[in-house]
Design a protein around this motif. Structure first.
Motif, short mmCIF file in Angstrom:
data_model
loop_
_atom_site.label_atom_id
_atom_site.label_comp_id
_atom_site.label_asym_id
_atom_site.label_seq_id
_atom_site.Cartn_x
_atom_site.Cartn_y
_atom_site.Cartn_z
N LEU A 187 0.92 -1.29 -0.04
CA LEU A 187 -0.02 0.02 0.08
C LEU A 187 0.93 1.38 0.10
CD1 LEU A 187 -2.86 0.88 0.03
CD2 LEU A 187 -2.91 1.03 2.66
N GLN A 188 2.00 1.20 0.79
CA GLN A 188 2.74 2.44 0.65
C GLN A 188 3.32 2.99 -0.38
OE1 GLN A 188 5.24 1.33 4.04
NE2 GLN A 188 4.32 2.45 5.43
N LYS A 189 3.53 1.60 -1.38
CA LYS A 189 3.97 2.02 -2.70
C LYS A 189 3.36 2.89 -3.68
CE LYS A 189 6.40 -2.41 -3.19
NZ LYS A 189 6.34 -3.98 -3.94
N ILE A 190 1.96 3.21 -3.46
CA ILE A 190 1.13 4.06 -4.22
C ILE A 190 1.42 5.52 -3.59
CG2 ILE A 190 -0.38 2.25 -4.77
CD1 ILE A 190 -2.40 3.65 -2.63
N ASN A 191 1.94 5.64 -2.55
CA ASN A 191 2.32 6.83 -1.81
C ASN A 191 3.53 6.55 -1.34
OD1 ASN A 191 -0.27 8.70 -1.94
ND2 ASN A 191 -0.94 6.82 -0.57
N PRO A 192 4.87 6.83 -2.38
CA PRO A 192 6.21 6.41 -1.75
C PRO A 192 6.47 7.84 -0.83
CG PRO A 192 6.15 6.94 -4.09
CD PRO A 192 4.62 6.77 -3.54
#
Length: 279
Positions: A187-192
């Motif tokens: 999930l954090q990859k979409i808001n790096p």
């Protein structure tokens, strides 16, 4: 400008965590409830999202006829909107496996093994070499993170979790926690996360991102330095960088955070970039 706690919380995106469908065939424990709880904890801990209270979501599900069954993925957006969420998380448990061996099922303590030793004449020295195997649990899930405003699937992924514990219940909880934290990484990859060094004091680095960025105390960040632009057809599309060290977050404030160097290849400078360490 002072940002009140309520305002900051309201600014975060809200997620409705729907109970997953259990298609694994495992029914020894309320595995869907355990998974749901661990997903809620992981998402809330991100600092970026907040989660619909289970009681509030439960009331919506009951009203719509979803008391005891998993939510129909096709209705996730509608149910998410009714609960006031920006996103809905739906999925299914595809594997749940209790790996506890016959040894640990029958002789779960050293005391029980000692009694067994007396029966068969096994000496204490030999018993000390016997390791009691702990219960082990493995879980796999398919999850979809949906934008309720558009119906778009933002993240679709499969995650696994595996752990040992002192009991079946502990092993199950730890495995579900492991899977939930693996989902959070996706999930954090979409808001790096990316921050820059604002100031340096000895081994401490002050960076320009705080709690609203989802940064958490204890996280490890990679420090790098931009060294040259990447150009495609005359247009700058990125920056080449080199890794210059690692730092651990020791303090998180509203508008800035403090990190402490744990590894350094070159001298840190203002403007250096920090990103999350990925495994």
């Amino acid at each position: 400008i002072v940002c009140s706690l309520n305002f900051c919380e309201a600014a975060k995106k809200i997620v409705a965590v729907m109970p997953p469908e259990n298609v694994s065939g495992y029914s020894a424990q309320k595995i869907a409830d355990i998974v749901t709880d661990q997903l809620i904890v992981a998402i809330h801990s991100s600092g970026i999202y907040t989660v619909v209270e289970r009681e509030q979501l439960g009331a919506v599900l009951k009203e719509q006829g979803f008391q005891n069954i998993a939510v129909d993925p096709n209705k996730a957006v509608e149910l998410g909107k009714l609960s006031g969420a920006d996103y809905s998380l739906v999925g299914k448990i595809t594997l749940a496996d209790n790996k506890k061996t016959a040894l640990s099922e029958t002789f779960s303590t050293i005391g029980q093994l000692a009694e067994l030793g007396k029966i068969f004449g096994v000496k204490d020295e030999a018993l000390s070499k016997i390791q009691v195997k702990k219960p082990e649990f493995k879980i796999a899930m398919e999850l979809r993170f949906i934008d309720n405003s558009t119906g778009e699937i933002v993240v679709a992924t499969s995650v696994e979790g595996e752990a040992r514990g002192e009991s079946d219940f502990e092993a199950t909880n730890l495995a579900c926690k492991d899977a939930a934290e693996n989902f959070l990484r996706e999930l954090q990859k979409i808001n790096p996360f990316a921050a820059r060094v604002a100031d340096i004091s000895g081994a401490d680095i002050y960076i320009d991102k705080g709690s609203d960025s989802g940064l958490r105390k204890g996280e490890i960040l990679i420090v790098s330095r931009e060294i040259a632009p990447i150009t495609v057809n005359g247009k700058i599309v990125g920056m080449k960088s080199e890794r210059i060290g690692r730092a651990q977050v020791i303090e998180v404030n509203a508008e800035y955070s403090v990190c402490r160097l744990i590894e350094q290849f070159y001298i840190m400078q203002k403007g250096d970039v920090l990103k999350r360490e990925t495994n």
